[in-house]
Design a protein around this motif. Structure first.
Motif, PDB file in Angstrom:
ATOM      1  N   PRO A   1       1.039 -30.309  -7.853  1.00 52.85           N
ATOM      2  CA  PRO A   1       0.057 -30.751  -8.870  1.00 52.85           C
ATOM      3  C   PRO A   1       1.543 -33.006  -8.361  1.00 52.85           C
ATOM      4  CG  PRO A   1       1.109 -29.982  -9.629  1.00 52.85           C
ATOM      5  CD  PRO A   1       1.467 -29.773  -8.961  1.00 52.85           C
ATOM      6  N   GLY A   2       0.307 -33.944  -8.437  1.00 54.93           N
ATOM      7  CA  GLY A   2       0.988 -34.841  -8.132  1.00 54.93           C
ATOM      8  C   GLY A   2       0.872 -35.340  -6.561  1.00 54.93           C
ATOM      9  N   ALA A   3       0.767 -34.078  -5.527  1.00 56.91           N
ATOM     10  CA  ALA A   3       0.390 -34.591  -4.413  1.00 56.91           C
ATOM     11  C   ALA A   3      -0.530 -34.960  -3.498  1.00 56.91           C
ATOM     12  CB  ALA A   3       0.531 -32.685  -3.217  1.00 56.91           C
ATOM     13  N   VAL A   4      -0.129 -35.214  -2.723  1.00 57.86           N
ATOM     14  CA  VAL A   4      -1.851 -36.636  -1.869  1.00 57.86           C
ATOM     15  C   VAL A   4      -1.634 -35.470  -0.867  1.00 57.86           C
ATOM     16  CG1 VAL A   4      -1.914 -38.672  -0.116  1.00 57.86           C
ATOM     17  CG2 VAL A   4      -0.383 -39.102  -1.939  1.00 57.86           C
ATOM     18  N   THR A   5      -1.435 -35.168  -0.261  1.00 61.54           N
ATOM     19  CA  THR A   5      -2.386 -34.347   1.129  1.00 61.54           C
ATOM     20  C   THR A   5      -1.744 -32.439   0.589  1.00 61.54           C
ATOM     21  OG1 THR A   5      -1.005 -35.434   2.797  1.00 61.54           O
ATOM     22  CG2 THR A   5      -1.947 -33.197   3.088  1.00 61.54           C
ATOM     23  N   GLY A   6      -3.451 -31.136   1.278  1.00 55.09           N
ATOM     24  CA  GLY A   6      -3.603 -30.840   0.157  1.00 55.09           C
ATOM     25  C   GLY A   6      -2.844 -28.932   0.705  1.00 55.09           C
ATOM     26  N   SER A   7      -3.234 -28.919   0.949  1.00 59.23           N
ATOM     27  CA  SER A   7      -2.056 -26.951   1.461  1.00 59.23           C
ATOM     28  C   SER A   7      -3.382 -26.841   2.711  1.00 59.23           C
ATOM     29  CB  SER A   7      -1.954 -26.124   0.865  1.00 59.23           C
ATOM     30  OG  SER A   7      -1.440 -26.423  -0.475  1.00 59.23           O
ATOM     31  N   ALA A   8      -4.405 -27.173   2.363  1.00 58.53           N
ATOM     32  CA  ALA A   8      -5.708 -26.487   3.994  1.00 58.53           C
ATOM     33  C   ALA A   8      -5.032 -27.820   4.629  1.00 58.53           C
ATOM     34  CB  ALA A   8      -6.764 -26.678   3.426  1.00 58.53           C
ATOM     35  N   THR A   9      -5.158 -28.874   3.679  1.00 59.17           N
ATOM     36  CA  THR A   9      -4.757 -30.190   5.166  1.00 59.17           C
ATOM     37  C   THR A   9      -3.829 -29.948   5.916  1.00 59.17           C
ATOM     38  OG1 THR A   9      -6.066 -31.385   3.431  1.00 59.17           O
ATOM     39  CG2 THR A   9      -4.280 -32.777   5.407  1.00 59.17           C
ATOM     40  N   VAL A  10      -2.294 -30.059   5.866  1.00 59.49           N
ATOM     41  CA  VAL A  10      -1.717 -29.155   6.436  1.00 59.49           C
ATOM     42  C   VAL A  10      -1.814 -28.426   6.877  1.00 59.49           C
ATOM     43  CG1 VAL A  10       0.439 -28.966   6.809  1.00 59.49           C
ATOM     44  CG2 VAL A  10       0.338 -30.101   4.362  1.00 59.49           C
ATOM     45  N   ALA A  11      -2.563 -27.031   7.036  1.00 60.46           N
ATOM     46  CA  ALA A  11      -2.500 -26.412   8.729  1.00 60.46           C
ATOM     47  C   ALA A  11      -3.915 -26.954   9.355  1.00 60.46           C
ATOM     48  CB  ALA A  11      -3.636 -25.382   8.122  1.00 60.46           C
ATOM     49  N   ALA A  12      -4.928 -27.910   8.571  1.00 64.56           N
ATOM     50  CA  ALA A  12      -5.563 -28.816   9.313  1.00 64.56           C
ATOM     51  C   ALA A  12      -4.488 -29.396  11.393  1.00 64.56           C
ATOM     52  CB  ALA A  12      -7.199 -29.092   9.053  1.00 64.56           C
ATOM     53  N   PHE A  13      -3.914 -30.036   9.912  1.00 68.43           N
ATOM     54  CA  PHE A  13      -3.422 -31.453  11.100  1.00 68.43           C
ATOM     55  C   PHE A  13      -2.912 -30.672  12.160  1.00 68.43           C
ATOM     56  CE2 PHE A  13      -0.954 -35.127  12.262  1.00 68.43           C
ATOM     57  CZ  PHE A  13      -2.005 -35.648  11.741  1.00 68.43           C
ATOM     58  N   TRP A  14      -2.122 -29.434  11.690  1.00 68.20           N
ATOM     59  CA  TRP A  14      -1.210 -28.632  13.436  1.00 68.20           C
ATOM     60  C   TRP A  14      -1.674 -28.417  14.006  1.00 68.20           C
ATOM     61  CZ3 TRP A  14       3.093 -27.789  15.229  1.00 68.20           C
ATOM     62  CH2 TRP A  14       3.254 -26.643  16.090  1.00 68.20           C
ATOM     63  N   ARG A  15      -3.341 -27.759  13.568  1.00 71.40           N
ATOM     64  CA  ARG A  15      -4.420 -27.966  14.582  1.00 71.40           C
ATOM     65  C   ARG A  15      -5.271 -29.183  15.804  1.00 71.40           C
ATOM     66  NH1 ARG A  15      -3.560 -22.692  15.673  1.00 71.40           N
ATOM     67  NH2 ARG A  15      -5.838 -23.115  17.153  1.00 71.40           N
TER      68      ARG A  15
ATOM     69  N   PHE B   1      -6.045 -40.512  19.558  1.00 73.84           N
ATOM     70  CA  PHE B   1      -6.840 -39.412  18.217  1.00 73.84           C
ATOM     71  C   PHE B   1      -6.646 -39.759  17.349  1.00 73.84           C
ATOM     72  CE2 PHE B   1      -4.844 -37.575  22.918  1.00 73.84           C
ATOM     73  CZ  PHE B   1      -6.443 -36.455  23.428  1.00 73.84           C
ATOM     74  N   VAL B   2      -8.148 -39.171  16.713  1.00 70.04           N
ATOM     75  CA  VAL B   2      -7.504 -39.255  15.377  1.00 70.04           C
ATOM     76  C   VAL B   2      -7.983 -38.059  14.328  1.00 70.04           C
ATOM     77  CG1 VAL B   2      -9.062 -39.940  12.816  1.00 70.04           C
ATOM     78  CG2 VAL B   2      -8.623 -41.742  14.724  1.00 70.04           C
ATOM     79  N   ALA B   3      -7.094 -36.933  13.691  1.00 67.46           N
ATOM     80  CA  ALA B   3      -7.084 -35.980  12.856  1.00 67.46           C
ATOM     81  C   ALA B   3      -8.273 -36.210  11.567  1.00 67.46           C
ATOM     82  CB  ALA B   3      -5.829 -35.588  12.226  1.00 67.46           C
ATOM     83  N   ARG B   4      -9.121 -34.926  12.204  1.00 63.59           N
ATOM     84  CA  ARG B   4     -10.135 -35.080  10.992  1.00 63.59           C
ATOM     85  C   ARG B   4      -9.129 -34.538   9.324  1.00 63.59           C
ATOM     86  NH1 ARG B   4     -12.947 -29.807  14.046  1.00 63.59           N
ATOM     87  NH2 ARG B   4     -11.708 -30.580  15.507  1.00 63.59           N
ATOM     88  N   GLY B   5      -7.888 -34.377   9.442  1.00 63.70           N
ATOM     89  CA  GLY B   5      -8.127 -34.141   8.088  1.00 63.70           C
ATOM     90  C   GLY B   5      -8.684 -33.171   6.910  1.00 63.70           C
ATOM     91  N   ALA B   6      -9.550 -33.323   6.439  1.00 63.19           N
ATOM     92  CA  ALA B   6      -9.426 -32.694   5.074  1.00 63.19           C
ATOM     93  C   ALA B   6     -11.001 -32.933   5.393  1.00 63.19           C
ATOM     94  CB  ALA B   6      -9.356 -33.099   3.479  1.00 63.19           C
ATOM     95  N   LEU B   7     -11.553 -33.495   6.684  1.00 60.56           N
ATOM     96  CA  LEU B   7     -13.032 -33.605   6.366  1.00 60.56           C
ATOM     97  C   LEU B   7     -13.749 -31.988   7.368  1.00 60.56           C
ATOM     98  CD1 LEU B   7     -15.684 -35.514   6.385  1.00 60.56           C
ATOM     99  CD2 LEU B   7     -15.665 -36.215   8.740  1.00 60.56           C
TER     100      LEU B   7
END
Length: 284
Positions: free
Chosen positions: A253-267, A123-129
């Motif tokens: 600031p300086g983070a590679v992963t945005g907040s919404a992407t963390v939630a999307a990955f859990w889904r 499986f590949v996580a869609r992340g921020a897409l």
């Protein structure tokens, strides 16, 4: 979420910000969702001290089979997929959080071979897409003519390698790279995963024909901005079908992963636990 009456055993590879969030949720909510955390691995095991129970700490990926996972979630680095992805697929389904690793054709071929040999899904996580399913449907129907993904953030949010590591911003907004996604992934492995997911969602274009654009923008200190532009077939008047999405993702600031992407990955994790174990690559 696991199907009713079925308990899924989950291992997490990587204990950075995203890994910490997933482990925390699995420990807090896993039981009620039919999920059991069976191990956590990190390249630096000291990072797990005091927060991951010693019984869950895995000190070598070669021993993951002893924990009998149903799903292994990778949120570490593309190198882990390249080095250990095939081994993981021998024992479990794999949720790839670093799909930029698949831009390497040898890696993708090796993992597909392992997936089919052992009967486990990749499986590949869609992340921020945004709009993954729509991209895939249009591509499957033969109507996707072009796809372009632009990712912009503050220069401090980039982790660049090779020639891109020496590229400096020349103004408030600087295009660091524009071209095929395959050419970007080796030099921005942690900042090109959204583009890699797009290439996998549109196999007719793939890594060589999906265009990735990486932009350093000094005004985006606390945000990642992803623009997805696609074109489809012309209509009766000759005008092409077109879609443009603009996604603003808050980020530290300086983070590679945005907040919404963390939630999307859990889904994504919950979603792939509900899917059958079919060999091959599946976006989730």
């Amino acid at each position: 979420m696991a199907p009713a009456g079925v308990r899924r055993k989950v291992g997490v590879v990587g204990y950075g910000r995203l890994g910490q969030s997933l482990v925390s949720r699995l420990l807090a909510q896993g039981s009620e969702l039919g999920l059991e955390l069976v191990f956590v691995w990190n390249r630096d095991p000291g990072r797990m001290a005091g927060s991951v129970p010693p019984s869950l700490q895995l000190h070598s990926l070669t021993a993951l089979g002893e924990r009998h996972p149903d799903l292994v979630v990778e949120v570490a680095h593309p190198k882990i997929i390249q080095e250990s992805g095939a081994h993981i697929l021998r024992h479990a389904n794999l949720l790839v959080g670093s799909p930029s690793a698949l831009a390497d054709q040898t890696t993708q071929q090796q993992l597909l071979a392992a997936s089919h040999h052992w009967g486990h899904a990749m499986f590949v996580a869609r992340g921020a897409l945004w709009g993954t399913e729509d991209i895939s449907r249009l591509d499957a129907a033969g109507g996707l003519q072009s796809l372009r993904v632009t990712m912009a953030t503050h220069p401090d949010g980039f982790r660049l390698e090779g020639p891109l590591a020496t590229t400096h911003s020349t103004g408030p907004r600087t295009v660091l790279y524009e071209g095929p996604v395959r050419g970007l992934c080796p030099f921005a492995p942690r900042n090109s995963n959204t583009m890699a997911a797009a290439a996998l969602a549109a196999p007719s274009l793939g890594f060589d024909n999906v265009i990735g654009v990486l932009v350093a923008d000094l005004s985006l200190a606390d945000m990642h901005v992803v623009d997805v532009e696609l074109r489809g077939p012309p209509g009766p008047t000759g005008r092409n079908f077109a879609v443009h999405t603009h996604r603003e993702n808050p980020a530290e600031p300086g983070a590679v992963t945005g907040s919404a992407t963390v939630a999307a990955f859990w889904r994504s994790l919950l979603g792939c636990c509900e899917l059958p174990s079919r060999p091959g690559i599946h976006l989730c």
